[in-house]
Design an enzyme around this catalytic site. Structure first.
Site, mmCIF file in Angstrom:
data_model
loop_
_atom_site.group_PDB
_atom_site.id
_atom_site.type_symbol
_atom_site.label_atom_id
_atom_site.label_comp_id
_atom_site.label_asym_id
_atom_site.label_seq_id
_atom_site.Cartn_x
_atom_site.Cartn_y
_atom_site.Cartn_z
ATOM 1 N N VAL B 12 0.837 -1.208 0.000
ATOM 2 C CA VAL B 12 0.000 0.000 0.000
ATOM 3 C C VAL B 12 0.873 1.260 0.000
ATOM 4 O O VAL B 12 0.620 2.204 -0.755
ATOM 5 C CB VAL B 12 -0.984 -0.001 1.191
ATOM 6 C CG1 VAL B 12 -1.824 1.280 1.188
ATOM 7 C CG2 VAL B 12 -1.897 -1.214 1.120
ATOM 8 N N LYS B 100 -6.524 -1.296 9.405
ATOM 9 C CA LYS B 100 -7.786 -1.567 10.134
ATOM 10 C C LYS B 100 -7.538 -2.096 11.532
ATOM 11 O O LYS B 100 -8.307 -1.852 12.439
ATOM 12 C CB LYS B 100 -8.673 -2.543 9.379
ATOM 13 C CG LYS B 100 -7.960 -3.769 8.870
ATOM 14 C CD LYS B 100 -8.185 -3.879 7.385
ATOM 15 C CE LYS B 100 -7.123 -4.699 6.742
ATOM 16 N NZ LYS B 100 -6.786 -4.242 5.401
ATOM 17 N N GLU B 124 -10.175 6.074 5.553
ATOM 18 C CA GLU B 124 -11.095 5.616 4.502
ATOM 19 C C GLU B 124 -10.657 4.261 3.931
ATOM 20 O O GLU B 124 -11.483 3.407 3.586
ATOM 21 C CB GLU B 124 -11.151 6.669 3.377
ATOM 22 C CG GLU B 124 -12.019 6.324 2.173
ATOM 23 C CD GLU B 124 -13.488 6.158 2.524
ATOM 24 O OE1 GLU B 124 -14.133 7.160 2.848
ATOM 25 O OE2 GLU B 124 -13.994 5.018 2.485
ATOM 26 N N VAL B 127 -11.501 0.138 5.401
ATOM 27 C CA VAL B 127 -12.621 -0.744 5.082
ATOM 28 C C VAL B 127 -12.926 -0.628 3.588
ATOM 29 O O VAL B 127 -13.045 0.483 3.068
ATOM 30 C CB VAL B 127 -13.898 -0.376 5.877
ATOM 31 C CG1 VAL B 127 -15.032 -1.348 5.554
ATOM 32 C CG2 VAL B 127 -13.619 -0.360 7.369
ATOM 33 N N GLY B 129 -11.079 -1.242 1.011
ATOM 34 C CA GLY B 129 -10.000 -0.826 0.111
ATOM 35 C C GLY B 129 -10.313 0.522 -0.508
ATOM 36 O O GLY B 129 -10.508 1.513 0.200
ATOM 37 N N ILE B 131 -13.002 1.423 -2.150
ATOM 38 C CA ILE B 131 -14.424 1.800 -2.199
ATOM 39 C C ILE B 131 -14.720 2.880 -1.166
ATOM 40 O O ILE B 131 -14.425 2.693 0.009
ATOM 41 C CB ILE B 131 -15.336 0.603 -1.883
ATOM 42 C CG1 ILE B 131 -14.947 -0.628 -2.684
ATOM 43 C CG2 ILE B 131 -16.788 0.953 -2.100
ATOM 44 C CD1 ILE B 131 -15.644 -1.900 -2.211
ATOM 45 N N GLY B 182 -1.884 -15.153 -4.774
ATOM 46 C CA GLY B 182 -1.597 -13.921 -4.032
ATOM 47 C C GLY B 182 -2.811 -13.295 -3.381
ATOM 48 O O GLY B 182 -2.754 -12.171 -2.888
ATOM 49 N N ASP B 196 -10.091 -10.204 10.201
ATOM 50 C CA ASP B 196 -10.046 -9.001 9.369
ATOM 51 C C ASP B 196 -11.448 -8.399 9.238
ATOM 52 O O ASP B 196 -11.633 -7.189 9.385
ATOM 53 C CB ASP B 196 -9.476 -9.383 7.990
ATOM 54 C CG ASP B 196 -9.470 -8.226 7.018
ATOM 55 O OD1 ASP B 196 -8.608 -7.339 7.163
ATOM 56 O OD2 ASP B 196 -10.331 -8.195 6.109
ATOM 57 N N LYS B 200 -12.986 -4.685 10.568
ATOM 58 C CA LYS B 200 -13.701 -3.746 9.694
ATOM 59 C C LYS B 200 -15.102 -3.467 10.234
ATOM 60 O O LYS B 200 -15.588 -2.333 10.175
ATOM 61 C CB LYS B 200 -13.747 -4.305 8.271
ATOM 62 C CG LYS B 200 -12.353 -4.293 7.605
ATOM 63 C CD LYS B 200 -12.316 -5.113 6.337
ATOM 64 C CE LYS B 200 -10.976 -4.971 5.623
ATOM 65 N NZ LYS B 200 -10.786 -6.007 4.571
#
Lengths: 407, 407
Positions: B12, B100, B124, B127, B129, B131, B182, B196, B200
């Protein structure tokens, strides 16, 4: 306390008053103070309405009141609405609207006027009704070059096309049906000729192209009135549905184009399942890839939801808007949500050997529905059961398994 | 010029540097000044990377530089990331993150610290990615009481479930496949056990409940490792698919509950068609009704898109964030978009009497594909044709009609 005035007490305007009343506490918590409707400006009276006492016919009273910091323009059209919007902004009163015609036609002038007078002009409700699309496009996607937008932005035409397909109705019959159900106006031109979609695409395109104003007059527009049942039926033969799409294509540098027209939409597209009065907008960003925003594109409370969201942004101090709100930890030993065991949910119970009747008997105190009665497998939906009661009840059904249900 | 520092140059973090470079012009236009990466803090070196010269191992240099107004935390985890985030916020530097775990675990403390130091903590990207979901939920839906959230918020598990269903793979095989492609980590616990998704949901619930912090420890969580092919196959028999859902239910006053578990999702739900690595979150507001946010929930550039969106908000003057941008009208006689005639599009051409070969011959200079070759009806897709060329070419195919195609 913040005071707002609603101009035009029609479907959306009255929805705004209702939402502000209905969610008063939540709104006070969000904004940090009460938000009240001080005036409703309309030519009509509304005897018997809970908001009757707020109605005035005197525009000077509304605009002259320094307490009114936000004006809600839900008049529609681009005549009186245009004059009142200019008047409010000139006085430094922010204006919030659902009026796509006015934004699409006079947006650049009104935004400039707002800036010059240190107030804001917000129009989240102008596209997609209650669906958040303007603010996400402008702010969340700010890091992207928007390369494509494709939207089903007019619920009336989508409703007509869905009915032509599902019920084999002709365009004329489906339109009559839509009018009878309140989904189309008596004069349906703005919807069926694509003019409403054109205005919405003008707004979306102007934001997506970083503020270069795409006038509705630039947007080639074809409506749905020329579509036949043969067109609709043929779409199915090639794995498509017919949808009226508003398209902005910005894939080639300096060669953006916008148009509204019926399209064959392939079943592989996320727009394919969007039916009836629902709206959906697909936005493709060069970093984000594709995202879709989906929901009810019209209607009293959904549209009012977006208008009120804008009102709250307009009345809040700018710092509060820009900053995320803080989270409050519950006191030691307390929790915000119910323990899992106490949550009332829906489940599916299945068994290879028990009968439907056996199963229904075990769950007799709940809402049950048989959903599979094969020779070798039975299943029921059970609604309204607490998580803590599931295991022991399921254990009393022979060979049974269960899982949560989402519907 | 605004300077940011990236902490952690993994997937990221490097995506953030790439997006800032790739969309430099667009970003400068949006913010009103250049936004540059001044430092990349990482333990490693990145020889050969275009950003090599920005890499430093010296945290003091980064935090001590008053030019750095925004810190991007893309380290992950809740240890070093936690320390660095506190350090940055204490210094009045805003922090933007995709982490997160940290937001869900220490969000309340970090948000308070930000407020106390007059800076902001934005997440932002934590959660969904890329969107947009955090900002729309917090701001656009501010007028609503959120009554329900249901989300497919973990792409790894959705990918595994999609493969079990479509290819009849066992859970173990589908997991191996996801690891090979991946889409799953070598240690897949956080994904497959629902941790995960739990984090979120903690974030979404805390926003939806107006800032009452719902700790991950409150959220009962079941993952997908116990699911069998029989579960998946059975779902199909009752018109459902199995999806791992993160659910917040707030329909009964004071009885909110949050949990993560596999659900049978009915085909009537908008979550039903969400497949593979895609994410989707349905939010139901008491005014809005249902809206859905859909897109790629992970990945380098999509996630970076959301992080950079937050960076832009953090570097902009608060007035500029709160206000919509203005639209600029093109000069007299000019237009922003291409004339309709010059737009290059895709169409479907159909005919009752011409053969596929006849049709392909007419459109020989374009990309064509036969899609229907019935006795009484033929159709081809034509891609890359200008609107102005359509009518005359279609006229030279016997009995032909055409419509735009969206795929």
């Amino acid at each position: 306390m913040k005071s707002v005035a609603i101009l035009g007490f029609g479907v959306v305007g009255s929805g705004v008053a209702e939402v502000l009343a209905m969610n008063e506490d939540k709104i006070e918590k969000h904004v940090g103070c009460k938000v009240r409707v001080k005036y409703i400006l309309d030519l009509r009276d509304f005897p018997g309405s809970p908001f009757e006492s707020l109605v005035t016919h005197d525009a000077d009273q509304v605009f002259g009141d320094p307490e009114v910091s936000v004006v809600v323009e839900t008049i529609g059209g681009a005549r009186i609405a245009y004059e009142y919007t200019k008047r409010a902004l000139s006085l430094g009163k922010s204006v919030v609207t659902s009026n796509k015609e006015l934004v699409a036609t006079h947006g650049p002038e009104l935004m400039e006027l707002a800036k010059a007078n240190n107030c804001i002009y917000l129009y989240e409700a102008a596209v997609g009704g209650g669906i958040p699309i303007i603010r996400p496009l402008h702010r969340c996607l700010a890091a992207n070059k928007v390369v494509r937008i494709a939207g089903i932005v007019n619920g009336t035409t989508n409703y007509i096309l869905t009915n032509m397909r599902d019920n084999g109705e002709t365009y004329e019959d489906a339109l009559k049906q839509a009018q009878a159900n309140g989904y189309a106006e008596q004069n349906p031109t703005a919807d069926v000729d694509g003019i409403d979609a054109q205005r919405k695409l003008s707004i979306l395109s102007s934001i997506a192209l970083d503020g270069s104003y795409v006038s509705p007059s630039e947007i080639h527009t074809v409506g749905i009135s020329g579509l036949s049942l043969d067109d609709i039926g043929f779409a199915g033969k090639i794995g498509c549905k017919v949808k009226l799409l508003a398209v902005l294509d910005n894939q080639s540098e300096g060669k953006a184009y916008s148009f509204v027209a019926p399209h064959f939409v392939r079943s592989t597209s996320v727009l394919y399942p969007v039916e009836g009065v629902f709206n959906a907008v697909v936005v493709e960003g060069n970093a984000l890839g594709e995202a879709m925003f989906y929901g009810q594109g019209a209607g009293k409370l959904p549209t009012a939801s977006a208008v009120v969201g804008d009102i709250l942004e307009a009345v809040m101090p700018v710092e509060a808007v820009a900053y995320a709100h803080n989270w409050v930890v519950p006191s030691e030993g307390e929790r915000v949500t119910l323990p899992y065991e106490d949550a009332v949910v829906k489940i599916v119970v299945r068994s290879a050997s028990a009968s439907i009747d056996d199963m229904k008997k075990v769950f007799a105190s709940y809402d049950t529905e048989a959903v599979l009665d094969d020779k070798d497998r039975k299943a029921i939906f059970v609604r309204g059961i607490s998580n803590k009661d599931i295991d022991k009840l399921v254990a009393s059904v022979k060979d049974a398994k269960w899982m949560h249900l989402y519907e």
